[in-house]
Design a protein around this motif. Structure first.
Motif, PDB file in Angstrom:
ATOM      1  N   ILE A 214       4.614  46.200  11.612  1.00 25.56           N
ATOM      2  CA  ILE A 214       3.754  46.878  12.396  1.00 25.56           C
ATOM      3  C   ILE A 214       2.335  46.502  12.346  1.00 25.56           C
ATOM      4  O   ILE A 214       1.751  46.661  13.501  1.00 25.56           O
ATOM      5  CB  ILE A 214       3.732  48.291  11.763  1.00 25.56           C
ATOM      6  N   SER A 215       1.799  45.902  11.162  1.00 24.51           N
ATOM      7  CA  SER A 215       0.549  45.332  11.413  1.00 24.51           C
ATOM      8  C   SER A 215       0.336  44.172  12.062  1.00 24.51           C
ATOM      9  O   SER A 215      -0.772  44.008  12.636  1.00 24.51           O
ATOM     10  CB  SER A 215       0.170  44.956   9.737  1.00 24.51           C
ATOM     11  N   ASN A 216       1.388  43.699  12.302  1.00 21.40           N
ATOM     12  CA  ASN A 216       1.417  42.543  13.282  1.00 21.40           C
ATOM     13  C   ASN A 216       1.901  43.009  14.864  1.00 21.40           C
ATOM     14  O   ASN A 216       1.799  41.947  15.766  1.00 21.40           O
ATOM     15  CB  ASN A 216       2.445  41.302  12.761  1.00 21.40           C
ATOM     16  N   GLY A 217       1.830  44.034  14.987  1.00 19.65           N
ATOM     17  CA  GLY A 217       1.939  44.753  16.332  1.00 19.65           C
ATOM     18  C   GLY A 217       3.491  44.534  16.854  1.00 19.65           C
ATOM     19  O   GLY A 217       3.612  44.665  18.085  1.00 19.65           O
ATOM     20  N   LEU A 218       4.500  44.429  15.892  1.00 21.64           N
ATOM     21  CA  LEU A 218       5.911  44.027  16.246  1.00 21.64           C
ATOM     22  C   LEU A 218       6.665  45.376  16.338  1.00 21.64           C
ATOM     23  O   LEU A 218       6.565  46.134  15.071  1.00 21.64           O
ATOM     24  CB  LEU A 218       6.584  42.858  15.572  1.00 21.64           C
ATOM     25  N   TYR A 219       7.271  45.849  17.490  1.00 21.24           N
ATOM     26  CA  TYR A 219       8.361  47.061  17.339  1.00 21.24           C
ATOM     27  C   TYR A 219       7.579  48.273  16.729  1.00 21.24           C
ATOM     28  O   TYR A 219       8.258  48.959  16.040  1.00 21.24           O
ATOM     29  CB  TYR A 219       9.524  46.743  16.675  1.00 21.24           C
ATOM     30  N   VAL A 220       6.238  48.452  17.133  1.00 20.08           N
ATOM     31  CA  VAL A 220       5.520  49.587  16.369  1.00 20.08           C
ATOM     32  C   VAL A 220       6.268  50.970  16.678  1.00 20.08           C
ATOM     33  O   VAL A 220       6.386  51.601  15.949  1.00 20.08           O
ATOM     34  CB  VAL A 220       4.134  49.555  17.070  1.00 20.08           C
ATOM     35  N   ASP A 221       6.609  50.821  17.959  1.00 20.81           N
ATOM     36  CA  ASP A 221       7.388  52.373  18.410  1.00 20.81           C
ATOM     37  C   ASP A 221       8.443  52.836  17.316  1.00 20.81           C
ATOM     38  O   ASP A 221       8.511  53.898  16.767  1.00 20.81           O
ATOM     39  CB  ASP A 221       8.073  52.269  19.825  1.00 20.81           C
ATOM     40  N   GLU A 222       9.247  51.693  17.135  1.00 22.66           N
ATOM     41  CA  GLU A 222      10.536  52.113  16.398  1.00 22.66           C
ATOM     42  C   GLU A 222      10.306  52.029  15.018  1.00 22.66           C
ATOM     43  O   GLU A 222      10.783  52.875  14.279  1.00 22.66           O
ATOM     44  CB  GLU A 222      11.795  51.231  16.538  1.00 22.66           C
ATOM     45  N   LEU A 223       9.715  51.094  14.315  1.00 19.05           N
ATOM     46  CA  LEU A 223       9.302  51.220  12.834  1.00 19.05           C
ATOM     47  C   LEU A 223       8.343  52.095  12.429  1.00 19.05           C
ATOM     48  O   LEU A 223       8.483  52.489  11.295  1.00 19.05           O
ATOM     49  CB  LEU A 223       8.993  49.559  12.761  1.00 19.05           C
ATOM     50  N   LEU A 224       7.387  52.550  13.057  1.00 15.96           N
ATOM     51  CA  LEU A 224       6.628  53.555  12.854  1.00 15.96           C
ATOM     52  C   LEU A 224       7.275  54.834  12.547  1.00 15.96           C
ATOM     53  O   LEU A 224       6.898  55.653  11.535  1.00 15.96           O
ATOM     54  CB  LEU A 224       5.284  53.774  13.786  1.00 15.96           C
ATOM     55  N   ALA A 225       8.032  55.002  13.440  1.00 13.22           N
ATOM     56  CA  ALA A 225       8.922  56.290  13.191  1.00 13.22           C
ATOM     57  C   ALA A 225       9.865  56.159  11.862  1.00 13.22           C
ATOM     58  O   ALA A 225       9.659  57.461  11.260  1.00 13.22           O
ATOM     59  CB  ALA A 225       9.966  56.423  14.529  1.00 13.22           C
ATOM     60  N   ILE A 226      10.282  55.188  11.238  1.00 10.34           N
ATOM     61  CA  ILE A 226      10.978  55.009  10.227  1.00 10.34           C
ATOM     62  C   ILE A 226      10.183  55.206   8.908  1.00 10.34           C
ATOM     63  O   ILE A 226      10.237  56.200   8.134  1.00 10.34           O
ATOM     64  CB  ILE A 226      11.611  53.789   9.956  1.00 10.34           C
ATOM     65  N   LEU A 227       8.763  54.671   9.166  1.00  9.50           N
ATOM     66  CA  LEU A 227       7.715  54.532   8.270  1.00  9.50           C
ATOM     67  C   LEU A 227       7.218  55.924   8.064  1.00  9.50           C
ATOM     68  O   LEU A 227       6.980  56.502   6.938  1.00  9.50           O
ATOM     69  CB  LEU A 227       6.484  53.844   8.313  1.00  9.50           C
ATOM     70  N   ALA A 228       7.235  56.949   9.070  1.00  7.03           N
ATOM     71  CA  ALA A 228       6.560  58.242   8.831  1.00  7.03           C
ATOM     72  C   ALA A 228       7.696  59.063   8.033  1.00  7.03           C
ATOM     73  O   ALA A 228       7.378  60.069   7.448  1.00  7.03           O
ATOM     74  CB  ALA A 228       6.511  58.856  10.142  1.00  7.03           C
ATOM     75  N   MET A 229       9.067  58.819   8.182  1.00  4.44           N
ATOM     76  CA  MET A 229       9.828  59.316   7.351  1.00  4.44           C
ATOM     77  C   MET A 229       9.931  58.848   5.851  1.00  4.44           C
ATOM     78  O   MET A 229      10.151  59.913   4.636  1.00  4.44           O
ATOM     79  CB  MET A 229      11.519  59.161   7.897  1.00  4.44           C
ATOM     80  N   LEU A 230       9.660  57.549   5.518  1.00  2.00           N
ATOM     81  CA  LEU A 230       9.854  57.053   4.512  1.00  2.00           C
ATOM     82  C   LEU A 230       8.526  57.457   3.352  1.00  2.00           C
ATOM     83  O   LEU A 230       8.626  57.507   2.191  1.00  2.00           O
ATOM     84  CB  LEU A 230       9.841  55.507   4.464  1.00  2.00           C
ATOM     85  N   VAL A 231       7.407  57.983   4.040  1.00  4.12           N
ATOM     86  CA  VAL A 231       6.370  58.183   3.266  1.00  4.12           C
ATOM     87  C   VAL A 231       6.380  59.824   2.668  1.00  4.12           C
ATOM     88  O   VAL A 231       5.458  59.967   1.750  1.00  4.12           O
ATOM     89  CB  VAL A 231       4.889  58.311   3.926  1.00  4.12           C
ATOM     90  N   THR A 232       7.631  60.274   2.619  1.00  7.54           N
ATOM     91  CA  THR A 232       7.845  61.435   1.879  1.00  7.54           C
ATOM     92  C   THR A 232       8.218  61.174   0.410  1.00  7.54           C
ATOM     93  O   THR A 232       8.124  61.893  -0.527  1.00  7.54           O
ATOM     94  CB  THR A 232       9.063  62.148   2.547  1.00  7.54           C
ATOM     95  N   HIS A 233       8.559  59.847   0.267  1.00  9.66           N
ATOM     96  CA  HIS A 233       8.584  59.354  -1.041  1.00  9.66           C
ATOM     97  C   HIS A 233       7.495  58.659  -1.652  1.00  9.66           C
ATOM     98  O   HIS A 233       6.686  57.895  -1.184  1.00  9.66           O
ATOM     99  CB  HIS A 233       9.624  58.010  -0.921  1.00  9.66           C
ATOM    100  N   TRP A 234       7.189  59.175  -2.722  1.00 10.73           N
ATOM    101  CA  TRP A 234       5.682  58.518  -3.325  1.00 10.73           C
ATOM    102  C   TRP A 234       5.689  57.050  -3.598  1.00 10.73           C
ATOM    103  O   TRP A 234       4.493  56.609  -3.545  1.00 10.73           O
ATOM    104  CB  TRP A 234       5.589  59.354  -4.904  1.00 10.73           C
ATOM    105  N   LYS A 235       6.704  56.491  -3.653  1.00  4.81           N
ATOM    106  CA  LYS A 235       6.770  54.804  -3.937  1.00  4.81           C
ATOM    107  C   LYS A 235       6.012  54.403  -2.622  1.00  4.81           C
ATOM    108  O   LYS A 235       5.562  53.393  -2.721  1.00  4.81           O
ATOM    109  CB  LYS A 235       7.889  54.309  -4.459  1.00  4.81           C
TER     110      LYS A 235
END
Length: 325
Positions: A214-235
């Protein structure tokens, strides 16, 4: 989501193929059954050329229509016969592996009953894991697509997640082959709808891989959606902080022209803001310089506006505490 994927990849769905039929079994003829049984005999034989020719034909037949997908759904034994040639030996023929994996994908698209039958066959998920790790690019992509399709069922999400399949999916995502990455991202996203799979994805290194791309601007649409789910985990929040995630999330919030990406970025920032007060300074500096969050609180999606206002409220309270002290 799956119907869109089928349309994109040229696969017929039941409604497309026989829109006026109520009873699916009526489309299966005696000739279909004879062909089906003959091909299964060949694919489960000990002759490699017979296996390859039968697997190729089954792949084509299950792609073109629903009859042969329905036949596979009649008994779990048929799935076992299909995958049988890949269960013996450590180095399967590449083309045979590709055709069998793709046939599994086609079968899984048929209906929920097929998805359950395929996923609960004890041979299938290990076979897909192996395909993800060492198949051709096409095989790996279709294995990921099969996982995505199978994961449409909630019970399958849990079963697949327990198998250890997220690690090879994340490894494949990190490799970044453009032919496979969208199918891989779709599989990870669908699996992570189940909360228990989010901790598995975080444990298996998803945050680092997602953050780097994401920081390199690659496949941001798809990968940011996954990351938005994962941040529910504290780690995940902790790792994002270590990766400098706040800066590129703020950049997406400020510069992206996609409302959904802005929304996902502010959702992640909201979680970070409420979990890690050491990031308040960076967020406040962005707000002072560009008014990014204020702008989103007025112009974003309804969810983005709520999250942006939540961040602004938290920053105001932090300022008040500072002045009071």
């Amino acid at each position: 989501m799956i119907s869109k994927w089928c349309k994109k990849n040229g696969l017929e769905t039941k409604s497309q193929y026989h829109p006026n039929l109520v009873n699916e079994d009526e489309t299966v003829t005696r000739s279909d059954r004879e062909i089906f049984n003959s091909l299964l005999c060949k694919v489960s034989s000990s002759n490699l050329q017979d296996q390859k020719s039968a697997a190729k034909e089954l792949r084509l037949l299950t792609r073109k229509g629903t009859e042969f997908r329905a036949l596979f759904g009649e008994s779990p034994d048929e799935i076992t016969r299909l995958v049988n040639p890949l269960l013996h030996g450590s180095n399967p023929d590449e083309k045979l592996q590709e055709d069998v994996v793709t046939t599994l994908l086609n079968i899984s698209i048929h209906d929920d009953s097929n998805k359950k039958l395929v996923c609960e066959n004890p041979n299938v998920i290990p076979l897909l894991i192996d395909a993800l790790r060492r198949g051709t690019v096409a095989t790996r992509s279709n294995a990921a697509a099969a996982i995505f399709t199978l994961s449409a069922l909630d019970s399958n999400k849990v079963l697949i997640g327990k198998s250890g399949i997220l690690k090879p999916l994340i490894d494949l995502l990190e490799e970044g082959n453009p032919l496979a990455i969208k199918d891989v991202a779709a599989a990870i996203f669908t699996l992570c709808i189940a909360h228990e799979n989010r901790s598995r994805a975080v444990r298996d290194g998803a945050v680092r891989v997602l953050g780097k791309k994401i920081s390199n601007g690659l496949y941001v649409d798809e990968l940011l959606a996954i990351l938005a789910m994962l941040v529910t985990h504290w780690k995940a929040v902790e790792e994002l902080g270590e990766l400098g995630g706040v800066s590129w999330l703020l950049k997406i919030t400020r510069e992206s022209e996609c409302k959904r990406n802005k929304e996902n970025a502010i959702v992640i920032l909201h979680t970070i803001c409420f979990s890690d007060r050491t990031k308040w300074k960076e967020i406040k500096e962005e707000e002072n310089a560009h008014g990014t969050i204020t702008k989103l609180s007025r112009e974003g999606t309804s969810r983005a506006q709520r999250k942006a206002n939540g961040i602004l409220d938290r920053l105001r309270k932090a300022m008040n505490l500072t002045h009071t002290a």
